[in-house]
Design an enzyme around this catalytic site. Structure first.
Site, PDB file in Angstrom:
ATOM      1  N   ARG A  50      -8.740   0.660  -7.785  1.00 30.12           N
ATOM      2  CA  ARG A  50      -8.290   0.312  -6.437  1.00 30.12           C
ATOM      3  C   ARG A  50      -8.037  -1.194  -6.374  1.00 30.12           C
ATOM      4  O   ARG A  50      -8.393  -1.920  -7.282  1.00 30.12           O
ATOM      5  CB  ARG A  50      -9.319   0.746  -5.381  1.00 30.12           C
ATOM      6  CG  ARG A  50     -10.708   0.334  -5.796  1.00 30.12           C
ATOM      7  CD  ARG A  50     -11.583  -0.253  -4.779  1.00 30.12           C
ATOM      8  NE  ARG A  50     -11.044  -1.344  -4.055  1.00 30.12           N
ATOM      9  CZ  ARG A  50     -11.097  -2.632  -4.442  1.00 30.12           C
ATOM     10  NH1 ARG A  50     -11.627  -2.979  -5.606  1.00 30.12           N
ATOM     11  NH2 ARG A  50     -10.610  -3.576  -3.676  1.00 30.12           N
ATOM     12  N   ASP A 243      -2.483  -6.284   0.712  1.00 30.75           N
ATOM     13  CA  ASP A 243      -1.889  -5.102   0.074  1.00 30.75           C
ATOM     14  C   ASP A 243      -0.374  -5.101   0.183  1.00 30.75           C
ATOM     15  O   ASP A 243       0.325  -4.514  -0.639  1.00 30.75           O
ATOM     16  CB  ASP A 243      -2.463  -3.824   0.670  1.00 30.75           C
ATOM     17  CG  ASP A 243      -3.870  -3.615   0.161  1.00 30.75           C
ATOM     18  OD1 ASP A 243      -4.792  -4.255   0.693  1.00 30.75           O
ATOM     19  OD2 ASP A 243      -4.028  -2.874  -0.824  1.00 30.75           O
TER      20      ASP A 243
HETATM   21  O1  MRU Z   1      -8.471   0.438  -0.293  1.00 29.60           O
HETATM   22  P1  MRU Z   1      -8.602  -0.634  -1.329  1.00 29.60           P
HETATM   23  O2  MRU Z   1      -9.999  -0.856  -1.780  1.00 29.60           O
HETATM   24  O3  MRU Z   1      -7.633  -0.434  -2.469  1.00 29.60           O
HETATM   25  O4  MRU Z   1      -8.149  -1.955  -0.565  1.00 29.60           O
HETATM   26  C1  MRU Z   1      -8.130  -3.171  -1.262  1.00 29.60           C
HETATM   27  C2  MRU Z   1      -7.819  -4.329  -0.403  1.00 29.60           C
HETATM   28  O5  MRU Z   1      -7.576  -4.216   0.777  1.00 29.60           O
HETATM   29  C3  MRU Z   1      -7.715  -5.652  -1.107  1.00 29.60           C
HETATM   30  O6  MRU Z   1      -8.095  -6.695  -0.256  1.00 29.60           O
HETATM   31  C4  MRU Z   1      -6.260  -5.871  -1.536  1.00 29.60           C
HETATM   32  O7  MRU Z   1      -5.782  -4.774  -2.247  1.00 29.60           O
HETATM   33  C5  MRU Z   1      -6.097  -7.086  -2.347  1.00 29.60           C
HETATM   34  S1  MRU Z   1      -6.759  -6.902  -3.952  1.00 29.60           S
HETATM   35  C6  MRU Z   1      -6.479  -8.312  -4.826  1.00 29.60           C
END
Ligand code: MRU
Length: 352
Positions: A50, A243
Site C-alpha cells: 500500500r 495519493d
Molecule cells: O490506503 P493507503 O494506506 O494506501 O493510503 C496511503 C496514503 O494515504 C499515503 O499517505 C500516500 O499514499 C502517500 S505514500 C508515500
C-alpha cells in the site's frame, strides 16, 4: 528485529516479486512471494502492499508477471492479452494515480519496443526494475528538498505526519518520512508525532514501526488529539504524503488529512505535502475530480476482529479526502518545493 539500513528494500525481484507484508506489521515482519499477476492484484487490493508509489511499483511488476504468463508468440495477441492484465491491475485501487502512471509506462514500453514477444519480456522486467530504483532516488531527493523547506526555528523540529508515507509506502526512504529521515540525519528533528490514522491505523502501525527501526523518537496520538497538540505549541510543522494531486495543487491523501490541514491553518503551523511528480495528475484541473475509494465498512466497525458498533448502524468509509491547495504551504517534489499553484511548471518534466 531491527533492520539496519535507512533504505531497506520494500519490493524487489528475484525470480518472483517479493513484498513486505504490511498487513502483518508491526507484530510480524514477513515477506510475501508473488509470481502471478492475479496475486499481485489481490496484494494491492488487500493492502499487503500500500501507499501510492509502492502500489505503482507493485503494479509495474504485476504487468511483467502477466507478460510471463501469456504464452503466445503473436505480438498483437500478446499486447491485447497484456492489456487485460493491465485492466485487472487498474481495477484494484482507484485513488492513487501512481498505479495508473506505472501501468501506462509499462504498456507504453510494450507497445513501443520493437521486437518479438520473447524480446519484449526482459524489457518489461527492466522497466519495472527501473521504476522501482527511480522511486528510491526520487524519495531521497524529496527528503533533501523537504529538509531545506522546513522552518528555520526551532533548531530541532517536532513534525506531525498522518498515515504512512514512509519507506513502506514507496520503493524505499519515503516521501513525508523521507523528509523525516533527511531531517534526522542532519540533526533537525526532535520528534515525530504520528497520527494513528483511523480506520486502518497506518500511523500507529507502520509510521511508528519505521521510526522505531531507526531510533527516531516517535509519539503516536489519536487523530482527534492533533488540534490539542497544536494549541499547546507541540507541533512545528506538518508533512504528509499524497495519493493524487490535481493540476491546481489540491491533494488527495488518507482520510483525515483535510482535517489536519484545517487545524494547521488555524494554528499557523506550516502544512507541506511531499510527493513525487508521478503522483500529480495534470489531466485533472482540481481535486473535486479525483476519484475517492470507498472501502469495506468492516474497517470502521471492527477493530482487531472485534465488532465495536451495534448491528443495524450504517457506515461510510471513504479512504481518502482532498485538501484544497489554499491550505497547503508547499508541495515537496523531487525537483524542488513549490507553491501549489506553481506545480504546473513541472508538467513537461513528468516522466512516463
Ligand atoms: O490506503 P493507503 O494506506 O494506501 O493510503 C496511503 C496514503 O494515504 C499515503 O499517505 C500516500 O499514499 C502517500 S505514500 C508515500
Amino acid at each position: 528485529m531491527v533492520l539496519p539500513t535507512q533504505v531497506y528494500p520494500v519490493i524487489w525481484y528475484h525470480d518472483h516479486v517479493r513484498l513486505i507484508d504490511q498487513t502483518r506489521l508491526p507484530n510480524e515482519y514477513s515477506v510475501v512471494e508473488i509470481s502471478r499477476s492475479d496475486d499481485m492484484a489481490v496484494a494491492i487490493k488487500t493492502m499487503i502492499v500500500r501507499g501510492a508509489p509502492a502500489i505503482g511499483v507493485a503494479a509495474a511488476y504485476g504487468v511483467y508477471l502477466g507478460a510471463r504468463e501469456i504464452k503466445t508468440d503473436d505480438r498483437a495477441l500478446f499486447l491485447s492479452d497484456l492489456e487485460e492484465v493491465a485492466q485487472k491491475l487498474r481495477a484494484t485501487r482507484p485513488t492513487a494515480v501512481n498505479l495508473f502512471w506505472a501501468i501506462e509506462r509499462m504498456m507504453k514500453t510494450a507497445r513501443q519496443t520493437i521486437g518479438t514477444v520473447d524480446q519484449l519480456r526482459p524489457v518489461l522486467l527492466e522497466t519495472a526494475q527501473a521504476i522501482n530504483a527511480e522511486d528510491i532516488e526520487t524519495c531521497q531527493a524529496i527528503g533533501d528538498f523537504g529538509l531545506q523547506a522546513l522552518p528555520a526555528s526551532p533548531a530541532k523540529l517536532r513534525l506531525l505526519t498522518h498515515c504512512n508515507a514512509g519507506a513502506l509506502a514507496t520503493a524505499g526512504y519515503g516521501t513525508a518520512l523521507g523528509v523525516v529521515r533527511s531531517a534526522w540525519r542532519d540533526d533537525r528533528l526532535e520528534r515525530v508525532y504520528a497520527d494513528e490514522t483511523r480506520p486502518r491505523l497506518q500511523g500507529a502501525k507502520l509510521t511508528a514501526w519505521e521510526c522505531v527501526q531507526e531510533g527516531i523518537p516517535v509519539t503516536v496520538i489519536t487523530d482527534s488529539m492533533a488540534a490539542h497538540c497544536m494549541k499547546l505549541g507541540m507541533i512545528d510543522v506538518v508533512v504528509v504524503g499524497a495519493d493524487r494531486i490535481a493540476a491546481n495543487g489540491d491533494a488527495a491523501n488518507k482520510i483525515g488529512t483535510y482535517t489536519l490541514a484545517l487545524i494547521a491553518k488555524a494554528h499557523n503551523v506550516p502544512f507541506y505535502v511531499a510527493a513525487p511528480l508521478s503522483t500529480v495528475d495534470f489531466s485533472l484541473s482540481d481535486g473535486g475530480l479525483i476519484p475517492i475509494e470507498e472501502r469495506d465498512p468492516e474497517e470502521v466497525y471492527q477493530v482487531g476482529g472485534t465488532r465495536l458498533c451495534p448491528v443495524g448502524v450504517e457506515f461510510y468509509n471513504p479512504a481518502f479526502d482532498v485538501t484544497p491547495a489554499t491550505l497547503i504551504t508547499g508541495i515537496i517534489t523531487e525537483l524542488g518545493v513549490v507553491k501549489p499553484a506553481e506545480l504546473v511548471q513541472f508538467q513537461e518534466k513528468q516522466v512516463g
